[in-house]
Design an enzyme around this catalytic site. Structure first.
Site, PDB file in Angstrom:
ATOM      1  N   ARG A  60       0.816  -1.203   0.000  1.00 50.67           N
ATOM      2  CA  ARG A  60       0.000   0.000   0.000  1.00 50.67           C
ATOM      3  C   ARG A  60       0.860   1.268   0.000  1.00 50.67           C
ATOM      4  O   ARG A  60       0.676   2.158  -0.829  1.00 50.67           O
ATOM      5  CB  ARG A  60      -0.859  -0.005   1.258  1.00 50.67           C
ATOM      6  CG  ARG A  60      -2.113   0.782   1.228  1.00 50.67           C
ATOM      7  CD  ARG A  60      -2.825   0.495   2.541  1.00 50.67           C
ATOM      8  NE  ARG A  60      -2.431  -0.830   3.014  1.00 50.67           N
ATOM      9  CZ  ARG A  60      -3.118  -1.932   2.774  1.00 50.67           C
ATOM     10  NH1 ARG A  60      -4.236  -1.886   2.148  1.00 50.67           N
ATOM     11  NH2 ARG A  60      -2.679  -3.097   3.212  1.00 50.67           N
ATOM     12  N   THR A  61       1.788   1.345   0.944  1.00 47.90           N
ATOM     13  CA  THR A  61       2.563   2.579   1.093  1.00 47.90           C
ATOM     14  C   THR A  61       3.421   2.833  -0.138  1.00 47.90           C
ATOM     15  O   THR A  61       3.491   3.952  -0.647  1.00 47.90           O
ATOM     16  CB  THR A  61       3.445   2.501   2.348  1.00 47.90           C
ATOM     17  OG1 THR A  61       2.615   2.266   3.483  1.00 47.90           O
ATOM     18  CG2 THR A  61       4.217   3.787   2.553  1.00 47.90           C
ATOM     19  N   LYS A  88      24.162  -7.838  -1.165  1.00 46.32           N
ATOM     20  CA  LYS A  88      25.594  -8.125  -1.190  1.00 46.32           C
ATOM     21  C   LYS A  88      26.323  -7.462  -0.029  1.00 46.32           C
ATOM     22  O   LYS A  88      27.548  -7.474   0.017  1.00 46.32           O
ATOM     23  CB  LYS A  88      26.200  -7.642  -2.514  1.00 46.32           C
ATOM     24  CG  LYS A  88      25.589  -8.303  -3.741  1.00 46.32           C
ATOM     25  CD  LYS A  88      26.214  -7.756  -5.011  1.00 46.32           C
ATOM     26  CE  LYS A  88      25.509  -8.303  -6.236  1.00 46.32           C
ATOM     27  NZ  LYS A  88      25.903  -7.566  -7.447  1.00 46.32           N
ATOM     28  N   ARG A 110      11.755   3.128   3.427  1.00 42.41           N
ATOM     29  CA  ARG A 110      11.131   2.226   4.393  1.00 42.41           C
ATOM     30  C   ARG A 110      12.232   1.303   4.880  1.00 42.41           C
ATOM     31  O   ARG A 110      12.941   0.699   4.069  1.00 42.41           O
ATOM     32  CB  ARG A 110      10.012   1.442   3.695  1.00 42.41           C
ATOM     33  CG  ARG A 110       9.630   0.093   4.290  1.00 42.41           C
ATOM     34  CD  ARG A 110       8.757   0.178   5.518  1.00 42.41           C
ATOM     35  NE  ARG A 110       7.542   0.946   5.362  1.00 42.41           N
ATOM     36  CZ  ARG A 110       6.338   0.400   5.204  1.00 42.41           C
ATOM     37  NH1 ARG A 110       6.181  -0.891   5.134  1.00 42.41           N
ATOM     38  NH2 ARG A 110       5.283   1.181   5.115  1.00 42.41           N
ATOM     39  N   HIS A 138       5.882   6.552  11.236  1.00 40.56           N
ATOM     40  CA  HIS A 138       5.371   6.374   9.872  1.00 40.56           C
ATOM     41  C   HIS A 138       4.498   7.603   9.614  1.00 40.56           C
ATOM     42  O   HIS A 138       3.278   7.541   9.636  1.00 40.56           O
ATOM     43  CB  HIS A 138       4.563   5.075   9.811  1.00 40.56           C
ATOM     44  CG  HIS A 138       4.144   4.666   8.417  1.00 40.56           C
ATOM     45  ND1 HIS A 138       4.337   5.466   7.318  1.00 40.56           N
ATOM     46  CD2 HIS A 138       3.550   3.540   7.973  1.00 40.56           C
ATOM     47  CE1 HIS A 138       3.865   4.843   6.250  1.00 40.56           C
ATOM     48  NE2 HIS A 138       3.390   3.675   6.615  1.00 40.56           N
TER      49      HIS A 138
END
Lengths: 319, 162
Positions: A60-61, A88, A110, A138
């Site tokens: 969603r975000t 890596k 995020r 958030h």
């Protein structure tokens, strides 16, 4: 020229003023209409390059940010940790500096670690928007929750909002508490002591241990997702038990003396923290939240793109 | 109001939509519409344009300009659209308005009506209907007052050291 409204980055709501939060909500209003147009695009961020840097799963975000960016005519690149050099062993800063060497303008990040967004924002020139960092904040989720509340009630000040569920592990809860209290709402939290520790009263919120009391008190419930991994960790005895004691059900809402609205940041566990007939019923504003999410993110992108050339002078937190 | 009657002369047979540019153009359009409707004896569409997101100076650093709402009627294709604004100066606002309208559809014609033309164009743009023409210098400010926003109606020419 006057200073930009938001500074360089949007890390959280904790350090924003009431005026700043209100200005973001006000700016989001005209952006709602852009998504209703036949051509859902305005040229405001034409030529800006934005990287969506997602180190944690998100549907969603990430999509909401991407729509917001595209509707403002920015060019966007998505980087997920899987399949990138992150696997890596490249560090966060090295990843970002390499992206910056390709002349980008903004990073939406995020990350699983609390503080990752600020860490990054302090080290690169580009604007940084926190799309969720660990258990910290958030901010755009809380802003879209505030906008949805304001749509429904005409105001946020004086509203009684109860955040229900796994408050302890929730960045959504923290950002909501900052944003709601900044705008003058009364905030409560509700859940078992393992998920709603007593410390939250220090943030000026009250605690309910029974969902029935919370429903009776509140104008709006913000129901958090019960993260299933918590069960393995022993925070709750079982999902069924949790639903029986804390689930937001139609029967419980029907017993309340006044109408209230129900928010949920998604993704939902139907039948655990929220029943399907509540999620899809008249109390729910869950889909309007998603619609508002795009407008809020457009507003934040638009405001931050104002740029702050003196970023190096005193770090990013000149709020 | 003379502007309204000149718009009537330009109207033609296609559907007419009068749109004001935020903010004072919206108030002016609101006054023009009923006069035009009465003269034409038919309904006239109305709308408003918040052109901020189409400005060509938006990339400049600094305070973000306030974004105003845009509302346009859906039947814009094939219509005659009259853009109404308070002051015509560089023409950049009108350029932005034309681009924004183009994103909504393809009108048959677009006309421009302004209360004050103060000269100083930086783009090849001219108004079809002008309320008054004022000779100004670059440092001057021409401010239109409308009672809905400013408490009174009027046009002020502000000249520094004047």
């Amino acid at each position: 020229m006057s200073a930009p409204l938001l500074g360089k980055d949007l890390i959280g709501l904790e350090h924003l003023t009431r005026e700043q939060v209100t200005a973001i909500l006000d700016t989001a209003e005209p952006f709602k209409e852009v998504s209703e147009r036949p051509i859902k695009k305005v040229p405001a961020l034409r030529g800006k390059t934005i990287v969506n840097l997602f180190f944690e799963a998100s549907t969603r975000t990430r999509i909401s940010f991407e729509f917001a960016e595209k509707r403002l005519s920015a060019d966007t690149v998505n980087v997920a940790s899987a399949g990138s050099s992150v696997q890596k062993g490249e560090t966060l800063v090295d990843t970002a500096r390499n992206l910056e060497a390709m002349r980008i303008d903004m990073v939406v990040i995020r990350h699983g670690s609390s503080g990752a967004a600020k860490f990054l924002g302090d080290r690169i020139r580009s604007n940084v928007i926190n799309a969720g960092d660990g258990q910290h904040e958030h901010p755009t989720q809380a802003l879209l929750d505030l906008l949805t509340l304001r749509d429904r009630f005409g105001r946020v000040e004086g509203l009684k909002v109860c955040i229900v569920g796994d408050v302890m592990h929730s960045r959504v809860a923290r950002s909501n508490i900052w944003g709601l209290t900044r705008l003058g709402a009364e905030v409560a939290v509700c859940g078992p002591p393992t998920l709603v520790p007593r410390e939250f009263t220090d943030l000026g919120v009250r605690t309910f241990r029974r969902i029935e009391e919370a429903i009776e008190w509140a104008d709006a419930l913000n129901v958090l997702r019960l993260q299933l991994e918590r069960m393995q960790a022993g925070f709750i005895p079982s999902l069924r038990e949790y639903n029986r004691v804390f689930g937001v059900t139609r029967e419980r809402l029907a017993r309340a003396s006044k109408d209230l609205i129900v928010l949920h940041p998604g993704p939902m566990n139907r039948g655990v923290e929220i029943d399907s007939d509540v999620a899809d019923g008249p109390h729910s504003v869950i889909l309007p939240q998603v619609t508002n999410g795009v407008a809020i993110r457009m507003a934040v992108l638009y405001l931050l793109a104002g740029g702050s050339p003196d970023w190096a002078a005193g770090g990013s937190d000149e709020k | 109001m003379r502007i309204a009657s000149e718009i009537v002369e330009h109207a033609g047979d296609s559907p007419l939509i009068i749109v004001g540019i935020q903010r004072r153009g919206v108030q002016l359009a609101g006054r023009i519409v009923p006069i035009v409707e009465q003269a034409l004896e038919r309904k006239v569409g109305r709308g408003m344009l918040g052109i901020t997101l189409y400005r060509d100076d938006i990339q400049a650093a600094g305070q973000r300009p306030v974004v105003h709402e845009t509302r346009l009627p859906p039947e814009i294709d094939g219509a005659t659209v009259v853009i109404v604004d308070d002051v015509l100066y560089t023409g950049r606002t009108v350029r932005a308005a034309l681009d924004e309208i183009a994103d909504f559809g393809r009108p048959r014609r677009i006309l421009l009506a302004v209360l004050v033309d103060r000269g100083g164009r930086e783009l090849p743009i001219a108004a079809n209907v002008v309320g008054m023409t004022v000779a100004t210098a670059p440092g001057d400010r021409v401010e239109v007052r409308v009672s809905e926003i400013d408490g009174s109606d009027g046009v002020d020419l502000l000249r520094e050291d004047g």
